[in-house]
Design a protein around this motif. Structure first.
Motif, mmCIF file in Angstrom:
data_model
loop_
_atom_site.group_PDB
_atom_site.id
_atom_site.type_symbol
_atom_site.label_atom_id
_atom_site.label_comp_id
_atom_site.label_asym_id
_atom_site.label_seq_id
_atom_site.Cartn_x
_atom_site.Cartn_y
_atom_site.Cartn_z
ATOM 1 N N SER A 80 -8.510 -1.817 3.623
ATOM 2 C CA SER A 80 -8.205 -0.404 3.824
ATOM 3 C C SER A 80 -8.383 0.364 2.522
ATOM 4 O O SER A 80 -8.406 -0.214 1.425
ATOM 5 C CB SER A 80 -6.776 -0.236 4.323
ATOM 6 N N LEU A 91 1.396 3.211 -3.934
ATOM 7 C CA LEU A 91 0.196 3.487 -4.704
ATOM 8 C C LEU A 91 0.358 4.631 -5.687
ATOM 9 O O LEU A 91 -0.558 4.943 -6.429
ATOM 10 C CB LEU A 91 -0.956 3.807 -3.744
ATOM 11 N N THR A 92 1.528 5.288 -5.706
ATOM 12 C CA THR A 92 1.745 6.360 -6.656
ATOM 13 C C THR A 92 2.038 5.840 -8.052
ATOM 14 O O THR A 92 2.122 6.606 -9.004
ATOM 15 C CB THR A 92 2.923 7.251 -6.203
ATOM 16 N N ALA A 131 -5.043 0.149 -4.369
ATOM 17 C CA ALA A 131 -4.010 -0.644 -5.028
ATOM 18 C C ALA A 131 -4.618 -1.550 -6.088
ATOM 19 O O ALA A 131 -4.086 -1.685 -7.196
ATOM 20 C CB ALA A 131 -3.242 -1.476 -3.993
ATOM 21 N N GLU A 137 -6.240 2.134 1.162
ATOM 22 C CA GLU A 137 -5.022 1.926 0.371
ATOM 23 C C GLU A 137 -5.050 0.593 -0.372
ATOM 24 O O GLU A 137 -4.623 0.495 -1.523
ATOM 25 C CB GLU A 137 -3.791 1.999 1.269
ATOM 26 N N GLN A 138 -5.575 -0.457 0.281
ATOM 27 C CA GLN A 138 -5.661 -1.754 -0.377
ATOM 28 C C GLN A 138 -6.646 -1.722 -1.545
ATOM 29 O O GLN A 138 -6.397 -2.305 -2.606
ATOM 30 C CB GLN A 138 -6.069 -2.831 0.638
ATOM 31 N N GLU A 156 -14.839 -0.486 2.881
ATOM 32 C CA GLU A 156 -13.638 0.218 3.338
ATOM 33 C C GLU A 156 -13.607 0.235 4.859
ATOM 34 O O GLU A 156 -14.606 0.512 5.516
ATOM 35 C CB GLU A 156 -13.619 1.641 2.800
ATOM 36 N N VAL A 196 0.815 -1.203 0.000
ATOM 37 C CA VAL A 196 0.000 0.000 0.000
ATOM 38 C C VAL A 196 0.852 1.256 0.000
ATOM 39 O O VAL A 196 0.326 2.343 -0.210
ATOM 40 C CB VAL A 196 -0.931 0.019 1.220
ATOM 41 N N TRP A 197 2.137 1.100 0.201
ATOM 42 C CA TRP A 197 3.011 2.279 0.214
ATOM 43 C C TRP A 197 3.504 2.637 -1.188
ATOM 44 O O TRP A 197 4.246 3.583 -1.354
ATOM 45 C CB TRP A 197 4.195 2.035 1.135
#
Length: 244
Positions: free
Chosen positions: A214, A8-9, A220, A216-217, A146, A5-6
């Motif tokens: 999450s 995602l950019t 992704a 973020e997940q 979420e 998840v880190w």
């Protein structure tokens, strides 16, 4: 890879365009409105009376058979087939419904959810596809809302490949049960596969309690598959039975 998840950019760099240009896809000339015309095998995508997904609204409550789920742990291995991320079931993974055992063939993900429940769409949905020895299919569906991060999804996303028709794997072990809610009450109805050839006669069991992932997940997965859900189909009077 969808490393975590880190990261995602990353842009929408999945190289699925070539795969989706051949066969069916979720948009354009090969999208859902054209699936039936792509192959004679897909005719029921247009003519079927019990197509999935649809807006699930329970008609009656009843004492339904327990979903006696037997999912174990397995090494993490995820395939990108150009349409979704797919995980094969283990040799012993199965569900007993009534007096019938259905082996877990695979599970996969959609975003946003394909089905609606009482008119509500969810950010994601996971389908567990099973088959009995005599060839009958049973699918268990779970909505993904979420919320707190899901540990099983985190492990899957860490190895999931960007390139289509490829498989990513790792040394970690996943517990498939982490992809199920603790409350496994469900709604039962007849439907179809939600992808070509849209085969009907599928026994669907939609869990009434969602799991969570999450933000973020969810993002992704969407970075790889912005949308991979079939549009809502007519209900055509089919009965939906909710577990009492």
């Amino acid at each position: 890879m969808i490393k975590s998840v880190w990261q995602l950019t990353l842009a929408l760099v999945l190289s699925t365009s070539a795969a989706l240009a051949e066969g069916w896809s979720y948009e354009g000339e090969n999208g859902p409105d054209h699936w039936a015309a792509l192959s004679a095998d897909n005719a029921i995508c247009a003519t079927g009376m019990f197509q999935s997904p649809f807006d699930i609204v329970a008609d009656i409550d009843a004492d339904l058979a327990e979903l006696d789920i037997h999912y174990g742990q397995m090494p993490v291995s995820v395939t990108n087939n150009g349409h979704t991320l797919v995980v094969a079931g283990g040799a012993d993974d199965h569900v007993r419904i009534g007096d019938t055992d259905y082996r877990l063939l695979q599970f996969h993900f959609h975003t946003p959810s394909e089905y609606l429940i009482d008119g509500r769409s969810f950010p994601m949905e996971v389908h567990f596809v099973h088959q009995s020895e005599d060839g009958r299919f049973a699918v268990i569906g779970a909505m993904i809302d979420e919320g707190p991060a899901n540990p099983a999804i985190a492990q899957l996303w860490n190895v999931a490949p960007y390139d289509h028709d490829t498989t990513g794997s790792g040394e970690a072990v996943i517990s498939i049960r982490d992809l199920l809610p603790s409350n496994q009450s469900y709604m039962r109805f007849m439907g179809s596969l939600t992808t070509p050839p849209c085969t009907e006669g599928i026994n669907w069991h939609m869990l009434m309690t969602p799991i969570t992932a999450s933000a973020e997940q969810i993002a992704a997965f969407r970075s790889a598959f912005p949308h991979n859900n079939r549009p809502i189909q007519p209900r055509n009077g089919r009965l939906v039975v909710a577990e009492r």
